[in-house]
Write an enzyme that holds these catalytic residues in place. Structure first.
Site, PDB file in Angstrom:
ATOM      1  N   TRP A  41     -28.654  -9.557  11.308  1.00 39.59           N
ATOM      2  CA  TRP A  41     -27.568 -10.054  12.741  1.00 39.59           C
ATOM      3  C   TRP A  41     -27.215  -9.028  13.790  1.00 39.59           C
ATOM      4  O   TRP A  41     -26.789  -9.196  14.691  1.00 39.59           O
ATOM      5  CB  TRP A  41     -26.077  -9.857  11.198  1.00 39.59           C
ATOM      6  CG  TRP A  41     -25.806  -9.068  11.330  1.00 39.59           C
ATOM      7  CD1 TRP A  41     -24.984  -7.618  11.419  1.00 39.59           C
ATOM      8  CD2 TRP A  41     -25.444  -8.503   9.494  1.00 39.59           C
ATOM      9  NE1 TRP A  41     -25.238  -6.731  10.312  1.00 39.59           N
ATOM     10  CE2 TRP A  41     -24.957  -7.081   9.373  1.00 39.59           C
ATOM     11  CE3 TRP A  41     -26.683  -9.549   8.580  1.00 39.59           C
ATOM     12  CZ2 TRP A  41     -25.504  -6.808   7.771  1.00 39.59           C
ATOM     13  CZ3 TRP A  41     -26.358  -9.001   7.664  1.00 39.59           C
ATOM     14  CH2 TRP A  41     -26.111  -7.593   6.800  1.00 39.59           C
ATOM     15  N   GLU A  76     -19.170 -10.727   9.066  1.00 33.16           N
ATOM     16  CA  GLU A  76     -18.488  -9.733   8.871  1.00 33.16           C
ATOM     17  C   GLU A  76     -17.808 -10.891   7.772  1.00 33.16           C
ATOM     18  O   GLU A  76     -17.348  -9.927   7.242  1.00 33.16           O
ATOM     19  CB  GLU A  76     -17.808  -9.709  10.335  1.00 33.16           C
ATOM     20  CG  GLU A  76     -18.319  -8.769  11.209  1.00 33.16           C
ATOM     21  CD  GLU A  76     -18.900  -7.307  10.923  1.00 33.16           C
ATOM     22  OE1 GLU A  76     -17.569  -7.272   9.838  1.00 33.16           O
ATOM     23  OE2 GLU A  76     -19.082  -6.666  11.303  1.00 33.16           O
ATOM     24  N   LEU A 116     -21.907 -14.676  -4.125  1.00 35.23           N
ATOM     25  CA  LEU A 116     -21.724 -13.454  -3.578  1.00 35.23           C
ATOM     26  C   LEU A 116     -20.108 -13.400  -3.433  1.00 35.23           C
ATOM     27  O   LEU A 116     -19.810 -12.425  -2.832  1.00 35.23           O
ATOM     28  CB  LEU A 116     -21.611 -14.242  -1.724  1.00 35.23           C
ATOM     29  CG  LEU A 116     -21.343 -13.334  -0.828  1.00 35.23           C
ATOM     30  CD1 LEU A 116     -23.109 -12.211  -0.786  1.00 35.23           C
ATOM     31  CD2 LEU A 116     -22.067 -13.426   0.534  1.00 35.23           C
ATOM     32  N   GLY A 117     -19.351 -14.354  -4.232  1.00 35.23           N
ATOM     33  CA  GLY A 117     -18.289 -13.125  -4.698  1.00 35.23           C
ATOM     34  C   GLY A 117     -17.152 -13.558  -3.646  1.00 35.23           C
ATOM     35  O   GLY A 117     -17.806 -14.266  -2.610  1.00 35.23           O
ATOM     36  N   TYR A 118     -15.852 -13.499  -3.788  1.00 35.06           N
ATOM     37  CA  TYR A 118     -14.656 -13.525  -3.173  1.00 35.06           C
ATOM     38  C   TYR A 118     -14.557 -14.840  -2.779  1.00 35.06           C
ATOM     39  O   TYR A 118     -14.633 -15.299  -1.250  1.00 35.06           O
ATOM     40  CB  TYR A 118     -14.494 -12.138  -2.394  1.00 35.06           C
ATOM     41  CG  TYR A 118     -14.114 -11.637  -2.539  1.00 35.06           C
ATOM     42  CD1 TYR A 118     -13.152 -10.601  -3.732  1.00 35.06           C
ATOM     43  CD2 TYR A 118     -15.637  -9.962  -3.192  1.00 35.06           C
ATOM     44  CE1 TYR A 118     -13.145  -9.290  -4.689  1.00 35.06           C
ATOM     45  CE2 TYR A 118     -14.996  -9.417  -4.023  1.00 35.06           C
ATOM     46  CZ  TYR A 118     -14.124  -8.529  -4.324  1.00 35.06           C
ATOM     47  OH  TYR A 118     -14.187  -7.136  -4.593  1.00 35.06           O
ATOM     48  N   TYR A 143      -9.267  -6.668  10.630  1.00 33.88           N
ATOM     49  CA  TYR A 143     -10.541  -5.989  10.930  1.00 33.88           C
ATOM     50  C   TYR A 143     -11.742  -7.151  11.738  1.00 33.88           C
ATOM     51  O   TYR A 143     -12.096  -6.286  12.722  1.00 33.88           O
ATOM     52  CB  TYR A 143     -11.427  -5.379   9.481  1.00 33.88           C
ATOM     53  CG  TYR A 143     -12.453  -5.299   9.627  1.00 33.88           C
ATOM     54  CD1 TYR A 143     -13.433  -3.906  10.007  1.00 33.88           C
ATOM     55  CD2 TYR A 143     -13.276  -6.239   9.049  1.00 33.88           C
ATOM     56  CE1 TYR A 143     -14.763  -3.680  10.389  1.00 33.88           C
ATOM     57  CE2 TYR A 143     -15.109  -6.093   9.276  1.00 33.88           C
ATOM     58  CZ  TYR A 143     -15.078  -4.489   9.577  1.00 33.88           C
ATOM     59  OH  TYR A 143     -16.796  -4.531   9.384  1.00 33.88           O
ATOM     60  N   ASP A 202     -13.285  -0.018   9.307  1.00 32.43           N
ATOM     61  CA  ASP A 202     -14.205  -0.657   7.523  1.00 32.43           C
ATOM     62  C   ASP A 202     -13.650   1.058   6.790  1.00 32.43           C
ATOM     63  O   ASP A 202     -13.354   1.865   6.962  1.00 32.43           O
ATOM     64  CB  ASP A 202     -15.177  -1.160   7.849  1.00 32.43           C
ATOM     65  CG  ASP A 202     -16.289  -0.300   8.272  1.00 32.43           C
ATOM     66  OD1 ASP A 202     -15.975   0.960   8.341  1.00 32.43           O
ATOM     67  OD2 ASP A 202     -17.659  -0.198   7.579  1.00 32.43           O
ATOM     68  N   CYS A 234     -24.206  16.290   6.057  1.00 35.73           N
ATOM     69  CA  CYS A 234     -23.370  16.927   6.964  1.00 35.73           C
ATOM     70  C   CYS A 234     -24.708  17.519   8.019  1.00 35.73           C
ATOM     71  O   CYS A 234     -23.960  17.401   9.487  1.00 35.73           O
ATOM     72  CB  CYS A 234     -22.244  18.119   7.033  1.00 35.73           C
ATOM     73  SG  CYS A 234     -20.721  17.245   5.490  1.00 35.73           S
ATOM     74  N   CYS A 242     -25.691  15.236  10.832  1.00 33.93           N
ATOM     75  CA  CYS A 242     -24.386  14.422  11.258  1.00 33.93           C
ATOM     76  C   CYS A 242     -24.594  14.754  12.943  1.00 33.93           C
ATOM     77  O   CYS A 242     -24.177  16.158  13.483  1.00 33.93           O
ATOM     78  CB  CYS A 242     -23.001  14.993  10.740  1.00 33.93           C
ATOM     79  SG  CYS A 242     -21.881  13.619  11.235  1.00 33.93           S
ATOM     80  N   CYS A 279     -16.399  17.965  12.855  1.00 31.73           N
ATOM     81  CA  CYS A 279     -15.407  17.621  11.882  1.00 31.73           C
ATOM     82  C   CYS A 279     -15.202  18.663  11.142  1.00 31.73           C
ATOM     83  O   CYS A 279     -14.836  19.839  10.312  1.00 31.73           O
ATOM     84  CB  CYS A 279     -16.710  17.164  10.556  1.00 31.73           C
ATOM     85  SG  CYS A 279     -16.324  16.420   9.571  1.00 31.73           S
ATOM     86  N   THR A 320     -11.651  -8.393  -9.168  1.00 30.54           N
ATOM     87  CA  THR A 320     -10.846  -6.782  -7.992  1.00 30.54           C
ATOM     88  C   THR A 320      -9.704  -6.684  -9.390  1.00 30.54           C
ATOM     89  O   THR A 320      -9.995  -5.808  -8.658  1.00 30.54           O
ATOM     90  CB  THR A 320     -10.174  -7.657  -6.733  1.00 30.54           C
ATOM     91  OG1 THR A 320     -11.670  -8.281  -6.284  1.00 30.54           O
ATOM     92  CG2 THR A 320      -9.891  -6.522  -6.049  1.00 30.54           C
TER      93      THR A 320
END
Length: 374
Positions: free
Chosen positions: A32, A54, A97-99, A136, A154, A213, A216, A222, A311
């Protein structure tokens, strides 16, 4: 180890540019997503594809979503096509896919957008008026599809920000603090790429365990790295144990291999999905667990036990199987063996059917349909 308040430092003004430079080289290739190279050439993201991805990604991993996303856009290439699809077909495509409230909201949102001419609103406020789009998702669509500065936060971004600023407030209470940091960091140019860069950083570098790290682009800024304890962030309160609910599922098989199914109520857990008959278990109460609770007489035989984690609770179902003749009960229907794999069965129901008839929910091979009875 230095205290967190002694290791925090101001984030330099070039943070976004350094992160974007990293993203240009190390971004994930996702079905996507418009890549930075294509974006630079003038290719613009399709709001429909961004919205669809999303919604699918809510509470679901990227790897799990990829195949569903490809199947959806192949079958329904734009929001108008999705709006024209029967709800049952959308639920079937979503199965596994759930939910499942997301699928119902997805269809409702497509219907509304199509009725308004097929164009998504290009602001967070406008998007949040649509079904299934919260803070979100509206921010993500605004930034990625419409190139407007928006704070996209997120789980990956929460982890990055919590470590970057050594936020000691428990995650559930730190949402506003984290969002405020992101708002200050979002650049005026390439806000969509910045949002995706933050998510990619959390998914591939700033991981929950053993963050890499040294790779990063933000490690020098950080405070968790400076303090030497990045895995201590984000701070989480202990999770409460999930209650265990029990019940029974009854897989009735006809002589030709068809399986008896019914549709669940539109509202509530697994709303609008398809299931085999079960006892009256809920998220708050157990159901009966023996063959004595079968919806009709039959040679019910115990076929095993399955567990599934939702959940807020775990479910344990005793599975029974019987050979049945005759017409379907009122409110039920016989699904032919070759069509079982295409029914809108949630994962828990697929598990129950598989316990009774191994392979029944798998797509039939091109050479023919396997008989589902002994």
């Amino acid at each position: 180890m230095a205290p967190a308040d002694q290791t925090r430092k101001a984030i330099p003004d070039d943070t976004a540019s350094r992160l974007l430079a990293w993203y240009d080289v190390h971004h994930r290739e996702l079905p996507w997503r418009v890549s930075p190279r294509d974006h630079a050439r003038g290719v613009r993201p399709d709001p429909y594809r961004i919205w669809l991805s999303e919604v699918m990604l809510q509470q679901t991993t990227v790897e799990a979503v990829k195949s569903y996303f490809r199947a959806f856009v192949e079958q329904w290439p734009d929001v108008t096509a999705l709006a024209a699809a029967p709800t049952e077909d959308v639920m079937k495509a979503w199965a596994g896919l759930g939910y499942y409230s997301r699928a119902r909201n997805l269809k409702a949102c497509a219907d509304l957008v199509a009725a308004r001419g097929g164009r998504f609103p290009d602001t967070e406020a406008g998007l949040r008026e649509l079904p299934g789009i919260g803070a979100y998702t509206s921010a993500a669509i605004t930034a990625i599809a419409f190139h407007r500065p928006a704070a996209v936060v997120d789980g990956n971004v929460e982890r990055v920000i919590s470590r970057l600023f050594s936020i000691t407030t428990p995650l559930g209470e730190a949402k506003a603090e984290i969002r405020a940091h992101v708002e200050r960091m979002v650049p005026a140019t390439r806000p969509g790429d910045f949002a995706q860069a933050m998510m990619d950083l959390g998914a591939t570098i700033c991981t929950p365990r053993r963050p890499r790290c040294m790779l990063c682009p933000l490690r020098e800024d950080c405070s968790a790295v400076i303090a030497g304890d990045p895995e201590n962030f984000p701070v989480r309160l202990p999770k409460a144990d999930k209650p265990l609910r029990r019940g029974a599922a009854f897989v009735a098989v006809r002589e030709d291999g068809a399986i008896l199914l019914r549709k669940r109520p539109e509202k509530g857990l697994l709303g609008g999905m398809t299931e085999v008959p079960t006892t009256a278990w809920t998220a708050r109460a157990d159901g009966a667990t023996t063959q004595a609770a079968a919806p009709f007489p039959g040679d019910w035989r115990h076929a095993g036990k399955i567990t599934h984690v939702f959940t807020h609770f775990a479910l344990e179902l005793e599975v029974f199987r019987a050979h049945i003749k005759g017409d379907a009960l009122a409110g039920h229907f016989w699904s032919p063996a070759r069509e079982i794999s295409g029914e809108a069965l949630p994962t828990v129901m697929k598990k129950a059917i598989e316990a009774a008839i191994p392979g029944a929910t798998k797509k039939p091979s091109p050479s023919g349909t396997k008989r589902l009875h002994d």
